[in-house]
Scaffold this motif. Sequence first.
Motif, PDB file in Angstrom:
ATOM      1  N   LYS A  38      18.888  -4.914   8.735  1.00 35.07           N
ATOM      2  CA  LYS A  38      18.233  -5.127   9.299  1.00 35.07           C
ATOM      3  C   LYS A  38      16.855  -4.052   8.720  1.00 35.07           C
ATOM      4  O   LYS A  38      15.430  -3.612   8.896  1.00 35.07           O
ATOM      5  N   HIS A  39      17.846  -3.093   8.082  1.00 29.87           N
ATOM      6  CA  HIS A  39      17.000  -2.495   6.828  1.00 29.87           C
ATOM      7  C   HIS A  39      15.972  -2.656   6.217  1.00 29.87           C
ATOM      8  O   HIS A  39      16.788  -3.580   5.472  1.00 29.87           O
ATOM      9  N   ARG A  40      14.576  -2.667   5.579  1.00 27.57           N
ATOM     10  CA  ARG A  40      13.868  -3.123   4.282  1.00 27.57           C
ATOM     11  C   ARG A  40      13.476  -2.262   4.283  1.00 27.57           C
ATOM     12  O   ARG A  40      12.496  -1.247   4.581  1.00 27.57           O
ATOM     13  N   HIS A  41      13.770  -2.100   2.483  1.00 34.81           N
ATOM     14  CA  HIS A  41      12.569  -1.243   1.221  1.00 34.81           C
ATOM     15  C   HIS A  41      12.067  -1.906   0.310  1.00 34.81           C
ATOM     16  O   HIS A  41      12.643  -2.264  -0.371  1.00 34.81           O
ATOM     17  N   ALA A  42      10.351  -1.787  -0.103  1.00 33.25           N
ATOM     18  CA  ALA A  42       9.895  -1.990  -0.779  1.00 33.25           C
ATOM     19  C   ALA A  42       8.775  -1.096  -1.479  1.00 33.25           C
ATOM     20  O   ALA A  42       9.034   0.153  -1.572  1.00 33.25           O
ATOM     21  N   GLY A  43       9.261  -1.473  -3.190  1.00 32.69           N
ATOM     22  CA  GLY A  43       7.524  -0.160  -3.623  1.00 32.69           C
ATOM     23  C   GLY A  43       7.797  -0.397  -4.973  1.00 32.69           C
ATOM     24  O   GLY A  43       8.320  -2.156  -5.820  1.00 32.69           O
ATOM     25  N   LEU A  44       7.800   0.207  -5.949  1.00 35.38           N
ATOM     26  CA  LEU A  44       8.083   0.322  -7.340  1.00 35.38           C
ATOM     27  C   LEU A  44       8.287   1.416  -8.176  1.00 35.38           C
ATOM     28  O   LEU A  44       8.428   2.596  -7.530  1.00 35.38           O
ATOM     29  N   LYS A  92       0.897  -1.302  -0.175  1.00 33.19           N
ATOM     30  CA  LYS A  92      -0.437  -0.112   0.179  1.00 33.19           C
ATOM     31  C   LYS A  92       1.102   1.244   0.082  1.00 33.19           C
ATOM     32  O   LYS A  92       1.334   1.239   1.109  1.00 33.19           O
ATOM     33  N   THR A  93       0.266   2.194  -0.540  1.00 32.18           N
ATOM     34  CA  THR A  93       1.349   3.411  -1.178  1.00 32.18           C
ATOM     35  C   THR A  93       0.544   4.473   0.090  1.00 32.18           C
ATOM     36  O   THR A  93      -0.075   4.656   0.396  1.00 32.18           O
ATOM     37  N   LYS A  94       1.669   5.615   0.167  1.00 32.00           N
ATOM     38  CA  LYS A  94       1.064   6.575   1.448  1.00 32.00           C
ATOM     39  C   LYS A  94       0.129   7.435   0.644  1.00 32.00           C
ATOM     40  O   LYS A  94      -0.154   7.370   1.448  1.00 32.00           O
ATOM     41  N   LYS A  95       0.198   7.151  -1.182  1.00 32.08           N
ATOM     42  CA  LYS A  95      -1.445   8.156  -0.853  1.00 32.08           C
ATOM     43  C   LYS A  95      -2.646   6.908  -0.960  1.00 32.08           C
ATOM     44  O   LYS A  95      -3.079   7.121  -1.380  1.00 32.08           O
ATOM     45  N   GLY A  96      -2.602   5.366  -1.017  1.00 33.64           N
ATOM     46  CA  GLY A  96      -3.321   4.753  -0.419  1.00 33.64           C
ATOM     47  C   GLY A  96      -3.640   3.870  -1.376  1.00 33.64           C
ATOM     48  O   GLY A  96      -5.069   3.816  -1.915  1.00 33.64           O
ATOM     49  N   GLU A 148      12.197   8.772 -14.768  1.00 32.11           N
ATOM     50  CA  GLU A 148      11.872   7.868 -13.169  1.00 32.11           C
ATOM     51  C   GLU A 148      10.964   8.447 -12.637  1.00 32.11           C
ATOM     52  O   GLU A 148      11.604   9.249 -11.381  1.00 32.11           O
ATOM     53  N   SER A 149      10.364   7.537 -11.124  1.00 34.44           N
ATOM     54  CA  SER A 149       9.797   7.790 -10.201  1.00 34.44           C
ATOM     55  C   SER A 149       9.361   6.801  -9.141  1.00 34.44           C
ATOM     56  O   SER A 149       9.720   5.111  -9.987  1.00 34.44           O
ATOM     57  N   GLU A 150      10.255   6.960  -7.858  1.00 37.20           N
ATOM     58  CA  GLU A 150       9.861   5.396  -6.976  1.00 37.20           C
ATOM     59  C   GLU A 150       8.493   5.610  -6.182  1.00 37.20           C
ATOM     60  O   GLU A 150       8.487   6.752  -5.602  1.00 37.20           O
ATOM     61  N   ILE A 160       8.570  -4.090  -9.640  1.00 37.42           N
ATOM     62  CA  ILE A 160       8.848  -3.919  -8.380  1.00 37.42           C
ATOM     63  C   ILE A 160       9.934  -4.489  -7.532  1.00 37.42           C
ATOM     64  O   ILE A 160      10.406  -5.327  -7.623  1.00 37.42           O
ATOM     65  N   PHE A 161      10.027  -3.655  -6.625  1.00 34.06           N
ATOM     66  CA  PHE A 161      11.594  -4.162  -5.548  1.00 34.06           C
ATOM     67  C   PHE A 161      11.087  -4.121  -4.547  1.00 34.06           C
ATOM     68  O   PHE A 161      10.118  -4.302  -3.552  1.00 34.06           O
ATOM     69  N   ASP A 162      12.202  -5.587  -3.750  1.00 29.56           N
ATOM     70  CA  ASP A 162      12.502  -5.378  -2.568  1.00 29.56           C
ATOM     71  C   ASP A 162      14.013  -5.470  -1.955  1.00 29.56           C
ATOM     72  O   ASP A 162      14.111  -6.249  -2.439  1.00 29.56           O
ATOM     73  N   TYR A 163      14.064  -4.424  -1.572  1.00 30.05           N
ATOM     74  CA  TYR A 163      15.288  -4.164  -0.662  1.00 30.05           C
ATOM     75  C   TYR A 163      15.881  -4.930   0.631  1.00 30.05           C
ATOM     76  O   TYR A 163      15.064  -3.827   1.826  1.00 30.05           O
TER      77      TYR A 163
END
Length: 162
Positions: free
Chosen positions: A114-120, A39-43, A128-130, A107-110
């Motif tokens: 202990k840090h995890r970051h995922a999105g598009l 779920k993105t920050k914009k819903g 390019e936008s993330e 689509i990414f998952d890094y």
Amino acid sequence: MQKLILIFLLGLILVSWQAKASPILGLCEPQEIQFFHCKTKKGSWANLCGTSSGGLQYRFGRSGKIALRYPENPAEGKEQFLLARYFRFQTNRIEVTFQNQAVSYTIFDYTEGKHRHAGLRVNNKGSESEIPCSAPFVSKLVELESVLDCDPDNALNGGVCR
């Protein structure tokens, strides 16, 4: 006092059971596998949904209003997506990419320590936008490693597909 504690514990068990019995599906159907659920920050939702028969489809939008569905026929999904993965001690980076017309999607998952970051990431003609996921998110992209073709052009693979 014991009766109050017992009621509290039963309430906790009921809430926990309901959370497990009715997971938030985003844009995936109940019978589908959620390989990516964000779920993105914009819903909006970014979902990669699969079926037991091997179908795979990316969906982006809001519940009841899907803005993008790719590919239109999920049965063609395996041929439309590529996978790249890099991992070493405390580092795991995985990406699933696809191209829809002139727009590239990743689509990414890094995970780094202990840090995890995922999105598009969306690349439209060089711009390019993330779009990061809001926590919590679900990523089972690694389960697609044996299903999807390797992306030989992705730097995560180091130019080598095994």
